[in-house]
Design a protein around this motif. Sequence first.
Motif, PDB file in Angstrom:
ATOM      1  N   ASP A  73       0.813  -1.214   0.000  1.00 54.86           N
ATOM      2  CA  ASP A  73       0.000   0.000   0.000  1.00 54.86           C
ATOM      3  C   ASP A  73       0.850   1.269   0.000  1.00 54.86           C
ATOM      4  OD1 ASP A  73      -2.413  -1.402   0.010  1.00 54.86           O
ATOM      5  OD2 ASP A  73      -2.369  -1.595   2.199  1.00 54.86           O
ATOM      6  N   ASP A  74       2.126   1.155   0.351  1.00 51.06           N
ATOM      7  CA  ASP A  74       3.041   2.296   0.407  1.00 51.06           C
ATOM      8  C   ASP A  74       3.958   2.213  -0.810  1.00 51.06           C
ATOM      9  OD1 ASP A  74       4.527   4.493   1.137  1.00 51.06           O
ATOM     10  OD2 ASP A  74       5.558   3.497   2.807  1.00 51.06           O
ATOM     11  N   THR A  75       3.468   2.749  -1.949  1.00 52.40           N
ATOM     12  CA  THR A  75       4.203   2.616  -3.202  1.00 52.40           C
ATOM     13  C   THR A  75       4.597   3.977  -3.770  1.00 52.40           C
ATOM     14  OG1 THR A  75       2.221   2.636  -4.576  1.00 52.40           O
ATOM     15  CG2 THR A  75       2.989   0.482  -3.790  1.00 52.40           C
ATOM     16  N   LEU A  76       5.532   3.931  -4.699  1.00 45.98           N
ATOM     17  CA  LEU A  76       5.986   5.108  -5.423  1.00 45.98           C
ATOM     18  C   LEU A  76       6.228   4.684  -6.865  1.00 45.98           C
ATOM     19  CD1 LEU A  76       7.134   8.058  -5.475  1.00 45.98           C
ATOM     20  CD2 LEU A  76       9.345   7.057  -4.908  1.00 45.98           C
ATOM     21  N   THR A  77       5.708   5.472  -7.797  1.00 48.43           N
ATOM     22  CA  THR A  77       5.926   5.219  -9.222  1.00 48.43           C
ATOM     23  C   THR A  77       6.716   6.388  -9.784  1.00 48.43           C
ATOM     24  OG1 THR A  77       3.874   3.970  -9.413  1.00 48.43           O
ATOM     25  CG2 THR A  77       4.805   4.836 -11.457  1.00 48.43           C
ATOM     26  N   PHE A  78       7.765   6.092 -10.537  1.00 49.60           N
ATOM     27  CA  PHE A  78       8.613   7.139 -11.096  1.00 49.60           C
ATOM     28  C   PHE A  78       9.339   6.627 -12.335  1.00 49.60           C
ATOM     29  CE2 PHE A  78      10.955   4.848  -7.850  1.00 49.60           C
ATOM     30  CZ  PHE A  78      12.166   4.557  -8.453  1.00 49.60           C
ATOM     31  N   LEU A  79       9.932   7.557 -13.063  1.00 50.31           N
ATOM     32  CA  LEU A  79      10.737   7.229 -14.225  1.00 50.31           C
ATOM     33  C   LEU A  79      12.176   7.072 -13.772  1.00 50.31           C
ATOM     34  CD1 LEU A  79      11.077   7.003 -17.343  1.00 50.31           C
ATOM     35  CD2 LEU A  79      11.467   9.470 -17.338  1.00 50.31           C
ATOM     36  N   LEU A  80      12.793   5.973 -14.133  1.00 50.41           N
ATOM     37  CA  LEU A  80      14.211   5.773 -13.855  1.00 50.41           C
ATOM     38  C   LEU A  80      14.954   6.337 -15.052  1.00 50.41           C
ATOM     39  CD1 LEU A  80      16.226   4.553 -11.844  1.00 50.41           C
ATOM     40  CD2 LEU A  80      16.064   2.404 -13.098  1.00 50.41           C
ATOM     41  N   GLY A  81      15.653   7.439 -14.852  1.00 55.37           N
ATOM     42  CA  GLY A  81      16.322   8.094 -15.976  1.00 55.37           C
ATOM     43  C   GLY A  81      17.043   9.335 -15.528  1.00 55.37           C
ATOM     44  N   SER A  82      16.896  10.410 -16.317  1.00 54.89           N
ATOM     45  CA  SER A  82      17.545  11.671 -15.981  1.00 54.89           C
ATOM     46  C   SER A  82      16.527  12.798 -16.021  1.00 54.89           C
ATOM     47  CB  SER A  82      18.683  11.960 -16.964  1.00 54.89           C
ATOM     48  OG  SER A  82      18.163  12.302 -18.228  1.00 54.89           O
ATOM     49  N   ARG A  83      16.898  13.923 -15.451  1.00 49.39           N
ATOM     50  CA  ARG A  83      15.943  15.035 -15.382  1.00 49.39           C
ATOM     51  C   ARG A  83      15.551  15.532 -16.769  1.00 49.39           C
ATOM     52  NH1 ARG A  83      19.948  19.905 -13.570  1.00 49.39           N
ATOM     53  NH2 ARG A  83      21.495  19.321 -15.081  1.00 49.39           N
ATOM     54  N   GLU A  84      16.403  15.288 -17.775  1.00 47.46           N
ATOM     55  CA  GLU A  84      16.057  15.675 -19.136  1.00 47.46           C
ATOM     56  C   GLU A  84      14.892  14.845 -19.666  1.00 47.46           C
ATOM     57  OE1 GLU A  84      19.183  15.552 -18.048  1.00 47.46           O
ATOM     58  OE2 GLU A  84      19.602  17.681 -18.253  1.00 47.46           O
ATOM     59  N   ASP A  85      14.663  13.689 -19.054  1.00 46.77           N
ATOM     60  CA  ASP A  85      13.545  12.843 -19.449  1.00 46.77           C
ATOM     61  C   ASP A  85      12.246  13.275 -18.782  1.00 46.77           C
ATOM     62  OD1 ASP A  85      14.913  11.029 -21.055  1.00 46.77           O
ATOM     63  OD2 ASP A  85      15.518   9.818 -19.347  1.00 46.77           O
ATOM     64  N   ALA A 122       8.936  14.043 -17.287  1.00 49.45           N
ATOM     65  CA  ALA A 122       7.589  14.370 -17.729  1.00 49.45           C
ATOM     66  C   ALA A 122       7.028  15.350 -16.701  1.00 49.45           C
ATOM     67  CB  ALA A 122       6.740  13.102 -17.780  1.00 49.45           C
ATOM     68  N   ASP A 123       6.141  16.214 -17.141  1.00 45.99           N
ATOM     69  CA  ASP A 123       5.607  17.230 -16.238  1.00 45.99           C
ATOM     70  C   ASP A 123       4.927  16.625 -15.012  1.00 45.99           C
ATOM     71  OD1 ASP A 123       6.473  19.261 -17.866  1.00 45.99           O
ATOM     72  OD2 ASP A 123       4.602  19.356 -18.987  1.00 45.99           O
ATOM     73  N   ASN A 124       4.373  15.443 -15.171  1.00 44.29           N
ATOM     74  CA  ASN A 124       3.578  14.873 -14.094  1.00 44.29           C
ATOM     75  C   ASN A 124       4.224  13.649 -13.451  1.00 44.29           C
ATOM     76  OD1 ASN A 124       3.403  13.258 -16.302  1.00 44.29           O
ATOM     77  ND2 ASN A 124       1.194  12.999 -16.267  1.00 44.29           N
ATOM     78  N   MET A 125       5.509  13.425 -13.675  1.00 42.13           N
ATOM     79  CA  MET A 125       6.148  12.227 -13.137  1.00 42.13           C
ATOM     80  C   MET A 125       7.490  12.557 -12.497  1.00 42.13           C
ATOM     81  SD  MET A 125       7.005   8.623 -15.009  1.00 42.13           S
ATOM     82  CE  MET A 125       5.281   8.316 -15.253  1.00 42.13           C
ATOM     83  N   GLU A 126       7.719  11.980 -11.340  1.00 39.92           N
ATOM     84  CA  GLU A 126       9.018  12.126 -10.705  1.00 39.92           C
ATOM     85  C   GLU A 126      10.047  11.329 -11.486  1.00 39.92           C
ATOM     86  OE1 GLU A 126       9.627  12.105  -6.375  1.00 39.92           O
ATOM     87  OE2 GLU A 126       7.480  11.645  -6.273  1.00 39.92           O
ATOM     88  N   VAL A 127      11.298  11.767 -11.429  1.00 37.92           N
ATOM     89  CA  VAL A 127      12.392  11.085 -12.103  1.00 37.92           C
ATOM     90  C   VAL A 127      13.489  10.839 -11.076  1.00 37.92           C
ATOM     91  CG1 VAL A 127      14.112  11.219 -13.936  1.00 37.92           C
ATOM     92  CG2 VAL A 127      11.864  12.239 -14.282  1.00 37.92           C
ATOM     93  N   TYR A 128      13.979   9.597 -11.044  1.00 40.82           N
ATOM     94  CA  TYR A 128      15.117   9.249 -10.200  1.00 40.82           C
ATOM     95  C   TYR A 128      16.239   8.778 -11.107  1.00 40.82           C
ATOM     96  CZ  TYR A 128      12.496   9.500  -5.836  1.00 40.82           C
ATOM     97  OH  TYR A 128      11.774   9.936  -4.751  1.00 40.82           O
ATOM     98  N   SER A 129      17.414   9.317 -10.891  1.00 41.83           N
ATOM     99  CA  SER A 129      18.598   8.927 -11.644  1.00 41.83           C
ATOM    100  C   SER A 129      19.134   7.610 -11.107  1.00 41.83           C
ATOM    101  CB  SER A 129      19.667  10.016 -11.488  1.00 41.83           C
ATOM    102  OG  SER A 129      20.925   9.548 -11.892  1.00 41.83           O
ATOM    103  N   THR A 130      19.857   6.885 -11.953  1.00 43.96           N
ATOM    104  CA  THR A 130      20.533   5.677 -11.472  1.00 43.96           C
ATOM    105  C   THR A 130      21.677   6.051 -10.546  1.00 43.96           C
ATOM    106  OG1 THR A 130      21.926   5.665 -13.449  1.00 43.96           O
ATOM    107  CG2 THR A 130      19.947   4.283 -13.489  1.00 43.96           C
ATOM    108  N   ARG A 131      22.032   7.333 -10.484  1.00 39.03           N
ATOM    109  CA  ARG A 131      23.079   7.805  -9.570  1.00 39.03           C
ATOM    110  C   ARG A 131      22.530   8.117  -8.184  1.00 39.03           C
ATOM    111  NH1 ARG A 131      25.124  11.826 -14.086  1.00 39.03           N
ATOM    112  NH2 ARG A 131      25.975  10.298 -15.521  1.00 39.03           N
ATOM    113  N   SER A 132      21.197   8.187  -8.072  1.00 41.50           N
ATOM    114  CA  SER A 132      20.584   8.439  -6.768  1.00 41.50           C
ATOM    115  C   SER A 132      20.618   7.143  -5.960  1.00 41.50           C
ATOM    116  CB  SER A 132      19.136   8.914  -6.932  1.00 41.50           C
ATOM    117  OG  SER A 132      18.315   7.855  -7.387  1.00 41.50           O
ATOM    118  N   PRO A 133      20.551   7.236  -4.636  1.00 43.85           N
ATOM    119  CA  PRO A 133      20.566   6.007  -3.832  1.00 43.85           C
ATOM    120  C   PRO A 133      19.445   5.035  -4.200  1.00 43.85           C
ATOM    121  CG  PRO A 133      20.994   7.902  -2.430  1.00 43.85           C
ATOM    122  CD  PRO A 133      20.616   8.441  -3.788  1.00 43.85           C
ATOM    123  N   LEU A 134      18.214   5.535  -4.342  1.00 46.60           N
ATOM    124  CA  LEU A 134      17.092   4.655  -4.681  1.00 46.60           C
ATOM    125  C   LEU A 134      17.229   4.127  -6.104  1.00 46.60           C
ATOM    126  CD1 LEU A 134      14.378   3.298  -4.233  1.00 46.60           C
ATOM    127  CD2 LEU A 134      13.265   5.496  -4.723  1.00 46.60           C
TER     128      LEU A 134
END
Length: 164
Positions: free
Chosen positions: A103-115, A117-129
């Motif tokens: 029930d405690d989930t997070l959906t995001f794009l794994l990529g870079s800030r250049e990717d 989308a206006d409505n989606m969080e982005v996490y880099s592969t360089r970030s801890p998560l």
Amino acid sequence: MTQTNDSVTWLTQDAYDRLTAELEQLSGPGRVEIAQKIEAAREEGDLRENGGYHAAKEEQGKIELRIRQLTQLLEHARVGDSVESGVAVPGAVVTIAFDGDEDDTLTFLLGSREDAADNMEVYSTRSPLGGAINGKTIGEQAEYELPNGKPMMVKLIDAKPYMG
């Protein structure tokens, strides 16, 4: 030349195309346009008190900086066009559950800030998560360190290609 994974910027095809088009516009018509503005302002007379000239030169500096940024970014870019469903890789939209709590989930794009989308969080592969889940398949768990130093366990729930 072999690049380490740290120097690679992962982009979706859409982001790569958008940034390439921006670079082409800035380095072609954008440069011509700002040169014309500078020349027109120069013809107005005394450059020491010419606000239009100084504003155009400042704009030119910003354009040249952006051209350098885009050139470097695109030189080291890899397009995540071979994204498979079920694997957390750059270019994938992933859903994770924290501490195994479905029930405690997070959906995001794994990529870079250049990717981004206006409505989606982005996490880099360089970030801890992002680094912790990179390469994981659905059902696998990973641990990463929170900013406070405590470990956090996450489980990959879903991974599918980003469709822009």
